[in-house]
Scaffold this active site. Sequence first.
Site, PDB file in Angstrom:
ATOM      1  N   TYR A 117      21.051 -14.372   4.176  1.00 11.93           N
ATOM      2  CA  TYR A 117      19.696 -13.876   4.321  1.00 11.93           C
ATOM      3  C   TYR A 117      18.785 -14.778   3.501  1.00 11.93           C
ATOM      4  O   TYR A 117      18.984 -14.966   2.310  1.00 11.93           O
ATOM      5  CB  TYR A 117      19.588 -12.435   3.829  1.00 11.93           C
ATOM      6  CG  TYR A 117      18.178 -11.926   3.915  1.00 11.93           C
ATOM      7  CD1 TYR A 117      17.700 -11.375   5.094  1.00 11.93           C
ATOM      8  CD2 TYR A 117      17.308 -12.059   2.852  1.00 11.93           C
ATOM      9  CE1 TYR A 117      16.395 -10.940   5.202  1.00 11.93           C
ATOM     10  CE2 TYR A 117      15.998 -11.626   2.946  1.00 11.93           C
ATOM     11  CZ  TYR A 117      15.539 -11.072   4.120  1.00 11.93           C
ATOM     12  OH  TYR A 117      14.243 -10.655   4.227  1.00 11.93           O
ATOM     13  N   TRP A 119      15.251 -17.920   3.882  1.00 15.08           N
ATOM     14  CA  TRP A 119      14.395 -18.733   4.735  1.00 15.08           C
ATOM     15  C   TRP A 119      14.963 -20.112   5.020  1.00 15.08           C
ATOM     16  O   TRP A 119      14.717 -20.667   6.076  1.00 15.08           O
ATOM     17  CB  TRP A 119      13.020 -18.851   4.083  1.00 15.08           C
ATOM     18  CG  TRP A 119      12.207 -17.617   4.230  1.00 15.08           C
ATOM     19  CD1 TRP A 119      12.483 -16.377   3.723  1.00 15.08           C
ATOM     20  CD2 TRP A 119      10.990 -17.480   4.956  1.00 15.08           C
ATOM     21  NE1 TRP A 119      11.508 -15.492   4.064  1.00 15.08           N
ATOM     22  CE2 TRP A 119      10.567 -16.138   4.818  1.00 15.08           C
ATOM     23  CE3 TRP A 119      10.199 -18.354   5.675  1.00 15.08           C
ATOM     24  CZ2 TRP A 119       9.386 -15.664   5.396  1.00 15.08           C
ATOM     25  CZ3 TRP A 119       9.038 -17.885   6.233  1.00 15.08           C
ATOM     26  CH2 TRP A 119       8.640 -16.554   6.102  1.00 15.08           C
TER      27      TRP A 119
END
Length: 778
Positions: A117, A119
């Site tokens: 999880y 970016w």
Amino acid sequence: MSGSDATSETPFRPHSSHWGVFSARMTDGCLEVRPYVGDPDPNHLIENFPDALRHHARVTQPMVRRGWLERGPGPDDRRGRDEFVELPWNEVLDSLGGELARVRDNFGPSAIFGGSYGWSSAGRFHHAQSQIHRFLNTVLGGYVRSVNTYSEGAAAVIVPHVLGNYVDLTKRNVTWEQIEQHTDIVVAFGGMALKNSRVAGGGISRHIERGAMARAARRGCEFVLVSPLRVDLPDEAGSEWIGCIPGTDTALMLALIHTLVTEGLHDRAFLDRYTVGWARFAQYLLGQTDGQPKNAEWASSITGVSADVIRGLAHRLHGRRALIVVSHSLQRAEHGEQPVWAGAALAAALGQIGLPGGGFAYSLGAIAYYGRRQNAVPIPTLPQGRNGVRDFIPVARIADMLLNPGGPYRYNGQTRTYPDIKLVYWAGGNPFHHHQDLNRLRHAFARLDTLVVHEFAWTATARHADIVLPATMTLERMDIGANSHDPLLVPMHPVAEPFGEARDDYSIFADLAERLDAREAFTEGRNVRQWLEHLYEPTRLGLIERGLRAPSFDEFWNSDGFDLPQEIDDGGLLRAFRNDPDTGPLSTPSGRIEIFSETIAGFNEADCPGHPAWLSPTDAPSATAPLHLVANQPSTRLHSQLDFGGHSAEAKHRGREVAHMHPSDAKARKILDGDIIRLFNLRGACLAAVRLTEGIRPGVVQLPTGAWYDPDDPDDDIPLCVHGNPNVLTRDIGTSALAQGCTGQLTAVQVERFDGNLPPITAYDPPQSSQRKATRTS
């Protein structure tokens, strides 16, 4: 091209990041960056790149934790405390391939959690989460996944019950163009801070939010900010500030609706035609079910906002093109479903939903996807394969999962069971940023057999891993930058050679797949360039179908990028629903806006009833922790990415993250501007610098997330974080049994001036390591 032999004549090459499109070049061994020329309001976060590219925090070679190397996989509380051993790539990949096979063969792929999880890269191919999920699906048969996000965990579950498709509400609804042209008044609960809307997954070429608010304000649009922090709307909005007590927005919304209803100012015709359950909700609102009318006086005692201000705001909303905005931050707290639902009910009572520039815009300003037109052709997307494991967890329940294998939990009306995870594989993310109660997370990670991390820098997650594989940064690889709601398609050229022995995730996974006899399944016989050409093709075909010029991949790659066509700004499904709710129903059970939900009521969850309601928080200030802590997103980096970059580092004070508090709270504690303070509660403690400001409500201290976790003594069970990570203080519980979302935005703390010897910052220093070979004991 290597940085060492580049000259001042080296051209700038296009690239992209989540915080903005830019161009870069290496000159005499140093990185230069400049923003995209078409960006009206460039994001300074790109200034983190130059110092970060060759920073000593980079991971330079494969590392294996000594305890795992000597004793093999298994639970170990030395994670995060142990030293590492440098090993050659082949040896590490052989060991990791064997461990993946052991877990798969002995426990099945349902014993593997594919975390990642985070970016990671703006590139559509080297998107680490897509790479690892493709690897786990095609090579190992699947993995236990997470659902929803830390940003919108509560909203993503409640919205489908109340308003239908979540993507339609957030990405195809009210745009900034509509606000400029049509909106009379915006009430932003939680604000629309530019630091949030200046980023988007895949990159952003034009930062438009500041200009849009300025133009709307010049036209006469009023902006009202409801937040404990004055900075949650930019100066250009010229907003009125209502400084409410953190976490009380639902009570304020209910009182606004109560005022509208008791004074006959609500839109009865809209409620009758477009909603269900209003009568049931009205009974609660008027106090017929619990004896307490949700009037302005009641709300004033909860929110700290005067009853006259509440009634006055309700009057200003009536009869105007009004837009109700609820930020992500409000639902990142206990009972976070309620402000989202109450905001929708307020917009419905005003009868504005579906009108241009009016109604309900959940999370507008939270990210640069929202408030923009959608691209009309597909963007490059890496296929992840089929996941053969059906099990999942809500993303913020990772510590619960690891600490309670086989334990039951409630989620969205179901009773589910936590899986028994043996191995966690993480690439491109940092749970020691996202997650709450980091001391609890440390104990959870100690329960694993094996933790594997791909990382370009020594984050706290990497320090707690058993195997750390050095990954390249985005500037060291080729890719395509694209965002579904930004027109510019960007060729992302590498501008520097990989640092040390770093490899890109695709290369690592391909070599691992070969050790598991699945290289062809993972790579499909393509190298990176061939994958980029393959992923570009659907975009090219989409252009051809529309009769538009469709550059070949080579033309695209040798350009600075080009704009894709975008859809018309038609208001999406909510506009169609308003135009005719019978032919354009919502995807809720009733096809209408559900002010009362029979479905949710049927779940019988005490912490999420069948209509919007005020539920008192259990983590409220007390005698020992008298201050509200707002742990919001930082302004100098995206989450914890490149915390060691120049722009982020310059904003720190004496090396610490900077907190903000009101002068009256500081005076009571003999704290001066620029002091180092200690924030603490029963869960942990951290140091931070402090700035005093009138722009924060008294009784509130704000400390942004993202400072790398830096314990003064990793051997302590509850060490002091000397750098200023607020997640040592936040509570690790779900928003409710409905959504189990993240509650990291708010908690309660005490603050005192720190007068001791200031510990050094070591978060960016590589951990202790050796080149000695170790032999695993039997």
